[in-house]
Design an enzyme around this catalytic site. Sequence first.
Site, mmCIF file in Angstrom:
data_model
loop_
_atom_site.group_PDB
_atom_site.id
_atom_site.type_symbol
_atom_site.label_atom_id
_atom_site.label_comp_id
_atom_site.label_asym_id
_atom_site.label_seq_id
_atom_site.Cartn_x
_atom_site.Cartn_y
_atom_site.Cartn_z
ATOM 1 N N GLU A 13 0.819 -1.221 0.000
ATOM 2 C CA GLU A 13 0.000 0.000 0.000
ATOM 3 C C GLU A 13 0.853 1.272 0.000
ATOM 4 O O GLU A 13 0.349 2.345 -0.330
ATOM 5 C CB GLU A 13 -0.959 -0.017 1.202
ATOM 6 C CG GLU A 13 -2.035 -1.091 1.045
ATOM 7 C CD GLU A 13 -2.873 -1.311 2.293
ATOM 8 O OE1 GLU A 13 -4.050 -1.649 2.153
ATOM 9 O OE2 GLU A 13 -2.344 -1.176 3.416
ATOM 10 N N GLU A 177 -8.037 -0.474 9.742
ATOM 11 C CA GLU A 177 -7.240 0.577 10.411
ATOM 12 C C GLU A 177 -7.887 1.958 10.439
ATOM 13 O O GLU A 177 -7.595 2.776 11.329
ATOM 14 C CB GLU A 177 -5.856 0.740 9.721
ATOM 15 C CG GLU A 177 -4.945 -0.455 9.773
ATOM 16 C CD GLU A 177 -5.268 -1.486 8.706
ATOM 17 O OE1 GLU A 177 -5.895 -1.124 7.683
ATOM 18 O OE2 GLU A 177 -4.928 -2.663 8.900
ATOM 19 N N ASP A 200 -12.158 -6.420 -2.837
ATOM 20 C CA ASP A 200 -13.041 -7.588 -2.725
ATOM 21 C C ASP A 200 -14.419 -7.112 -2.264
ATOM 22 O O ASP A 200 -14.582 -5.944 -1.918
ATOM 23 C CB ASP A 200 -12.463 -8.616 -1.735
ATOM 24 C CG ASP A 200 -12.250 -8.004 -0.356
ATOM 25 O OD1 ASP A 200 -11.143 -7.548 -0.079
ATOM 26 O OD2 ASP A 200 -13.221 -7.929 0.430
#
Length: 232
Positions: A13, A177, A200
């Site tokens: 990321e 998070e 997803d």
Amino acid sequence: MNKIGIIGAMELEVAALKEQMNCTRRLTCAGMEFWEGTLNGANVVIVQSGIGKVLAGICVQILADKFEVTHVINTGVAGSLNADLDIGDIVVSQDAVYHDFNVTPLGYAPGQVPGRSEVAFTADPALISAAMESCKRVNPDIHCLVGRIASGDQFISDKTTKERIIRGFAGYCAEMEGCAIAQAATANSIPFVIIRAISDKADDSAEMDYPTFEKAAAHHSALLVADMVQRI
Ligand code: ADE
């Protein structure tokens, strides 16, 4: 002078952002490597926090105390909770909630943190606008919505849990998070925004889809962040 903390939970990321930045200092703290320097002319500190709410909260506190960041951006992937959001699309946080914070037996609303009157942590309007502008510029073919991020220490991969979160919290996407970053940033009066690309559908297909699409999704989010730091 602005200094923007950019947090991704996983290396993929933040990898593209680290590659693009001009790094002048690296510091390891609480097992996290903080890369300080510039990105497209903006002062930034880029860090991989690790997965989950506790590490995310620790990470923001270090950015606040040691680096004195003025803004926090969280970039990454998420499971979709909204039928309008397909794999590859992007959610920019309107606000963030915990879907696994439950003090309801003591009279609090689901997700409500005692001591606060609101359930949700609201993102900074200027950062939301900057993110939407950048999304149009760098990802013109990608559907980008402003909506609620639902966070918890749980990978959502079944329909029942997904529907509980949609019904109870009206989240647009689920991840692990964002709300902790929102809470820690709010505690330090630091404006924040969360940018999440869909990897997803947070249902029975998630275990298959996540590993297939996480890299491309993470890249969409990082592209947006690299552009938006110039607008802050
Ligand atoms: N991050 C990406 N997909 C997720 C999911 N389905 N649940 C929690 N975090 C995620």
